[in-house]
Design an enzyme around this catalytic site. Structure first.
Site, PDB file in Angstrom:
ATOM      1  N   SER A  90       3.081  -5.191   6.848  1.00  0.00           N
ATOM      2  CA  SER A  90       2.660  -4.791   5.509  1.00  0.00           C
ATOM      3  C   SER A  90       3.691  -5.203   4.470  1.00  0.00           C
ATOM      4  O   SER A  90       4.871  -4.912   4.607  1.00  0.00           O
ATOM      5  CB  SER A  90       2.468  -3.281   5.437  1.00  0.00           C
ATOM      6  N   HIS A 100       0.856  -1.186   0.000  1.00  0.00           N
ATOM      7  CA  HIS A 100       0.000   0.000   0.000  1.00  0.00           C
ATOM      8  C   HIS A 100       0.890   1.234   0.000  1.00  0.00           C
ATOM      9  O   HIS A 100       2.094   1.145   0.211  1.00  0.00           O
ATOM     10  CB  HIS A 100      -0.957   0.028   1.191  1.00  0.00           C
ATOM     11  N   ASP A 159      -1.917 -19.760  12.240  1.00  0.00           N
ATOM     12  CA  ASP A 159      -0.727 -20.392  12.795  1.00  0.00           C
ATOM     13  C   ASP A 159      -0.679 -20.201  14.312  1.00  0.00           C
ATOM     14  O   ASP A 159      -0.666 -19.066  14.805  1.00  0.00           O
ATOM     15  CB  ASP A 159       0.520 -19.774  12.152  1.00  0.00           C
TER      16      ASP A 159
END
Length: 449
Positions: A384, A243, A369
């Site tokens: 990110s 992003h 997980d």
């Protein structure tokens, strides 16, 4: 009294029902995206993209100077990719009524090396950013705020002082002091959003420092921690974050003049909780730059590597998946939770939403997980760009966390990131930076200066 024949009345009812159904079907066609991508040698996933009541025919593409049959052929009414390029398809309702033209980009197969490395992001911004107001204590003991009173707002970017471009806080402070010592006002060239303004500010002499100031805190650079998504060792190209880097005050897409990425080391994790996103606690490891930052886009940052990257989970290229090849179910992300070691962790893809391209959110993911849930509580700031892999393909990257459920978040499709590079030979338009929806948070942030 005149009575209409029943057959006419029935035909009228049938016509009304037909019109209602046609309008509803046409509305469904309008929701079909205008742009599609398919790999050479593959069929466009026809029924996954187009409703069963829609037929397609190849349409001329004047902009491309060709009709496109050598790029996209039709086999039993289904588009089949033949060679790289762009072709147009005209869509018909029930095979009769033309309703829409869509573009199909045929792309060559591309392989990249998945990353997962923690990186420090060092940006070089145009100008300096106003991040706060600072009172000036004048000789009489009165506090003054010249910049605020002249209309300077938090988040404004100072591009020039008295006609001279500025790039550092020291340079800006020096120009202001010299203007005040010479009895001149400070003429500021300010960028506010998409506007460029001229503001005149009278400097005041600070009794504490003996210098002329205009009463504001400024920041001349930005830094943060994120994750490298993929790279191409042959072309030395990389992509990260997934992003745009945004300004911490305005949340607008940062205007980047360049920058560098460096290796980052994760020294701790602040786990996320409901309503409180967690974060990686790290620092920049060593002084060697890994690469340049050439572009800041809604789909991440992109640039060139200047050195070889250390080994990670994958040290060989893998195919990049198209949106129609991604499905719900098990997957993995690659990220760092301690030191500089890249590890693989299990997730589930809960939804694939390829129509969300404008917002850069094509996947809804969930951390499953057990170890990662214990260590981080889910998705945390600094993740990110963490690559998402499914069935041996790179399918996307982590981008956002759901604040009210940190085990879940959004991902961007790898296909969209790759289209921002020159690896496909096709570019997507610059979509600008869009705001975060309520209940979501950007993973990476600009650290306060």
């Amino acid at each position: 009294m005149f009575r209409r024949p029943r057959v006419v009345i029935h035909l009228g009812y049938i016509l009304i029902v037909f019109l209602i159904i046609s309008l509803a079907l046409a509305a469904g066609v309008r929701r079909i995206p205008y742009e599609h991508h398919v790999m050479v040698g593959e069929e466009l996933p026809w029924r996954a993209v187009f409703p069963p009541y829609v037929a397609a025919r190849l349409a001329p593409s004047p902009a491309q100077g060709q009709a496109g049959p050598e790029i996209l052929g039709l086999s039993q009414g289904r588009p089949v990719a033949r060679e790289p390029g762009r072709a147009s398809l005209q869509l018909y309702l029930f095979g009769l009524l033309p309703v829409k033209t869509v573009q199909v980009d045929v792309l060559p197969p591309v392989e990249v090396v998945p990353g997962g490395h923690s990186i420090g992001v060092l940006l070089e911004n145009q100008g300096v950013t106003v991040v706060g107001y600072a009172p000036i204590l004048e000789p009489g003991g009165k506090e003054a705020y010249p910049a605020r009173d002249a209309g300077v707002l938090l988040g404004d970017v100072l591009l020039a002082v008295n006609g001279r471009e500025v790039r550092s806080d020291e340079e800006t402070a020096g120009l202001i002091d010299r203007a005040g010592a010479g009895g001149r006002p400070v003429e500021l060239k300010v960028r506010r959003g998409r506007q460029v303004l001229q503001l005149s500010v009278p400097p005041a002499k600070c009794a504490q420092t003996g210098r002329f100031r205009i009463g504001m805190y400024i920041r001349d650079s930005a830094a943060g921690v994120g994750t490298l998504t993929f790279y191409d060792p042959r072309r030395q190209a990389y992509a990260a974050l997934g992003h745009a880097v945004t300004d911490s005050l305005s949340q607008d897409q940062a205007q980047v003049e360049g920058g560098r990425i460096v290796q980052a080391s994760v020294e701790g994790i602040q786990p996320g909780h409901r309503g409180q996103p967690g974060e990686k606690i790290g620092f920049f490891a060593g002084g060697k730059y890994w690469g340049t930052i050439d572009r800041n886009t809604p789909f991440g940052i992109f640039g060139r590597l200047t050195t070889s990257l250390p080994p990670a989970v994958y040290n060989h290229p893998v195919p990049v998946a198209m949106d129609y090849q991604v499905h719900t179910g098990p997957a993995q992300i690659l990220t760092v939770v301690t030191g500089t070691a890249v590890e693989a962790f299990d997730i589930t893809i809960d939804a694939v939403i390829s129509e969300e391209k404008e917002r850069g959110r094509g996947l809804v993911i969930r951390i499953t997980d057990p170890r990662l849930l214990v260590v981080t509580g889910g998705i945390v700031q600094g993740m990110s760009g963490s690559p998402i892999l499914q069935e041996g393909r790179l399918v996307g990257a982590v981008t956002h966390v759901f604040v009210n459920d940190p085990t879940r978040g959004y991902g961007v499709l790898a296909q969209w990131m790759l289209l921002e590079t020159d690896l496909f030979g096709v570019k997507v338009p610059d979509l600008g930076c869009l705001p975060v929806r309520p209940g979501e948070a950007e993973h990476d942030y600009l650290l306060p200066a």
